[in-house]
Design a protein around this motif. Structure first.
Motif, PDB file in Angstrom:
ATOM      1  N   PHE A  30       9.290  95.159 117.199  1.00 52.43           N
ATOM      2  CA  PHE A  30       8.524  95.843 116.162  1.00 52.43           C
ATOM      3  C   PHE A  30       7.028  95.755 116.465  1.00 52.43           C
ATOM      4  O   PHE A  30       6.496  94.665 116.676  1.00 52.43           O
ATOM      5  CB  PHE A  30       8.821  95.241 114.792  1.00 52.43           C
ATOM      6  N   ASN A  31       6.380  96.909 116.454  1.00 53.65           N
ATOM      7  CA  ASN A  31       4.957  96.990 116.786  1.00 53.65           C
ATOM      8  C   ASN A  31       4.139  97.029 115.497  1.00 53.65           C
ATOM      9  O   ASN A  31       4.081  98.043 114.814  1.00 53.65           O
ATOM     10  CB  ASN A  31       4.695  98.237 117.632  1.00 53.65           C
ATOM     11  N   GLN A  78       5.922 108.301 114.315  1.00 59.63           N
ATOM     12  CA  GLN A  78       6.380 106.943 114.061  1.00 59.63           C
ATOM     13  C   GLN A  78       6.655 106.227 115.386  1.00 59.63           C
ATOM     14  O   GLN A  78       7.019 106.854 116.373  1.00 59.63           O
ATOM     15  CB  GLN A  78       7.629 106.945 113.175  1.00 59.63           C
ATOM     16  N   ARG A  79       6.510 104.938 115.353  1.00 55.94           N
ATOM     17  CA  ARG A  79       6.656 104.161 116.578  1.00 55.94           C
ATOM     18  C   ARG A  79       8.122 103.855 116.867  1.00 55.94           C
ATOM     19  O   ARG A  79       8.900 103.594 115.952  1.00 55.94           O
ATOM     20  CB  ARG A  79       5.869 102.859 116.434  1.00 55.94           C
ATOM     21  N   PHE A 127       9.286  99.173 110.430  1.00 55.80           N
ATOM     22  CA  PHE A 127       7.839  99.019 110.327  1.00 55.80           C
ATOM     23  C   PHE A 127       7.247 100.427 110.240  1.00 55.80           C
ATOM     24  O   PHE A 127       7.232 101.162 111.229  1.00 55.80           O
ATOM     25  CB  PHE A 127       7.276  98.305 111.562  1.00 55.80           C
ATOM     26  N   ILE A 186      13.665  90.359 110.042  1.00 56.61           N
ATOM     27  CA  ILE A 186      12.515  91.227 109.797  1.00 56.61           C
ATOM     28  C   ILE A 186      11.497  90.541 108.886  1.00 56.61           C
ATOM     29  O   ILE A 186      10.279  90.616 109.125  1.00 56.61           O
ATOM     30  CB  ILE A 186      12.982  92.569 109.192  1.00 56.61           C
ATOM     31  N   GLU A 191       9.625  88.206 110.957  1.00 55.19           N
ATOM     32  CA  GLU A 191       8.725  88.936 111.836  1.00 55.19           C
ATOM     33  C   GLU A 191       7.445  89.327 111.096  1.00 55.19           C
ATOM     34  O   GLU A 191       6.341  89.266 111.649  1.00 55.19           O
ATOM     35  CB  GLU A 191       9.403  90.203 112.373  1.00 55.19           C
ATOM     36  N   ARG A 193      11.107 104.073 109.566  1.00 53.84           N
ATOM     37  CA  ARG A 193      11.437 102.966 110.454  1.00 53.84           C
ATOM     38  C   ARG A 193      11.322 101.667 109.662  1.00 53.84           C
ATOM     39  O   ARG A 193      10.823 101.655 108.536  1.00 53.84           O
ATOM     40  CB  ARG A 193      10.483 102.947 111.654  1.00 53.84           C
ATOM     41  N   ASN A 247      15.084  95.817 118.766  1.00 57.26           N
ATOM     42  CA  ASN A 247      14.519  94.981 117.697  1.00 57.26           C
ATOM     43  C   ASN A 247      13.112  94.480 118.013  1.00 57.26           C
ATOM     44  O   ASN A 247      12.732  93.371 117.613  1.00 57.26           O
ATOM     45  CB  ASN A 247      15.438  93.788 117.403  1.00 57.26           C
ATOM     46  N   GLU A 282      11.409 101.760 117.859  1.00 56.87           N
ATOM     47  CA  GLU A 282      11.820 100.376 117.580  1.00 56.87           C
ATOM     48  C   GLU A 282      13.056 100.063 118.416  1.00 56.87           C
ATOM     49  O   GLU A 282      14.186 100.075 117.924  1.00 56.87           O
ATOM     50  CB  GLU A 282      12.091 100.188 116.082  1.00 56.87           C
TER      51      GLU A 282
END
Length: 300
Positions: free
Chosen positions: A170-171, A162-163, A148, A18, A21, A146, A168, A165
């Motif tokens: 990630f936006n 929330q988006r 992210f 992460i 990322e 989350r 794995n 995930e």
């Protein structure tokens, strides 16, 4: 050859993934550093993630002016040890500039005042991602986050929007003025953190280990004596052997009776306790949704 990996190495690998990322997706990330074990762990993982290069993120510490002196000394030593950049946002300066109002009364704290200083510091530094040491096991509001976590142009968090995930992925896409809070150690537990710190022999502030201190009791919580806390006439000081399980503003950080003087003894203590580590934080007891309300307005 057989390759065996335990759960701590899996957590380490996930967190490092992460962190990398974040470096890949964002232009100007920053690590939110409180001086507590979780932000120390996250900084240590960042050192590992980018070694032998230096950590590509600076540290940002929001200084309430009411910190434990041991925390500030440890922060400065850590920055020097790893050659990190440190930026400090000052609540005291915000109060003097008329940007924040000091709370009044017996339970007055500067903890809530950190939010505006944090948002102003993020805007001033043009940071598009802020890495925090929050973990899902700490508190029910943090369990909703989350990895992210999107924040709008006002720094606010919407837990219902929330988006996903998946796998794995990630936006990190964001609009002008928006940013993300990133939580690389979300899946760690308090016990995981202590076991990993013990395995890696990571140095920690002396506050985490049993020491003798003047304290008083308020609403079932032991608070360290401080010039920043107004005491009731019936709140008498007494000497006790205590340690911190979390580290924050002295006005709202409770201490725990403990005889643990080593990380191994802390692990034994944590593995048998029935109370959460934030059970001694008075700021979480202001209302049933105290943490979530603060987070919606831009808190850590």
């Amino acid at each position: 050859m057989d390759y065996n990996i335990n759960h701590l190495r899996e957590l380490e690998s996930e967190s490092i993934f992460i962190l990398r990322e974040v470096a890949a997706q964002f232009e100007n990330p920053v690590i939110l550093f409180s001086g507590g074990k979780d932000s120390i762990l996250m900084t240590y993982l960042a050192v590992k993630a980018f070694y032998p290069a230096r950590v590509p993120f600076p540290l940002l510490h929001i200084d309430t002016g009411h910190n434990f002196p041991e925390t500030l000394q440890f922060r400065d030593d850590l920055v020097e040890k790893y050659g990190l950049k440190l930026h400090v946002g000052s609540v005291q300066e915000a109060i003097e500039a008329g940007k924040a109002s000091e709370e009044k009364g017996l339970n007055a704290s500067r903890n809530l005042l950190q939010t505006n200083v944090l948002l102003e510091s993020l805007e001033k530094g043009k940071y598009d991602a802020a890495l925090g040491g929050g973990r899902r096991d700490e508190e029910k509001a943090r369990a909703k986050e989350r990895f992210f976590s999107h924040r709008d142009e006002f720094g606010q968090w919407d837990p219902k929007n929330q988006r996903p995930e998946l796998w794995n992925l990630f936006n990190g896409k964001k609009g002008m003025g928006e940013h993300f809070r990133i939580f690389p150690i979300s899946n760690w537990t308090e016990l995981d953190v202590w076991q990993y710190l013990a395995t890696e022999k990571v140095p920690l502030p002396s506050l985490y280990f049993a020491h003798t201190r003047q304290v008083f009791e308020r609403d079932g919580i032991l608070l360290a004596d401080s010039e920043f806390i107004y005491k009731k006439p019936d709140e008498e000081l007494f000497e006790e052997t205590v340690r911190c399980r979390t580290i924050g503003d002295m006005t709202c950080t409770g201490v725990w009776r403990s005889s643990a003087t080593s990380v191994q003894e802390i692990i034994e203590e944590v593995s048998t306790t029935r109370q959460t580590e934030r059970g001694g934080r008075t700021d979480d007891k202001r209302s049933e949704t105290a943490m979530e309300d603060r987070k919606k307005h831009g808190y850590f």
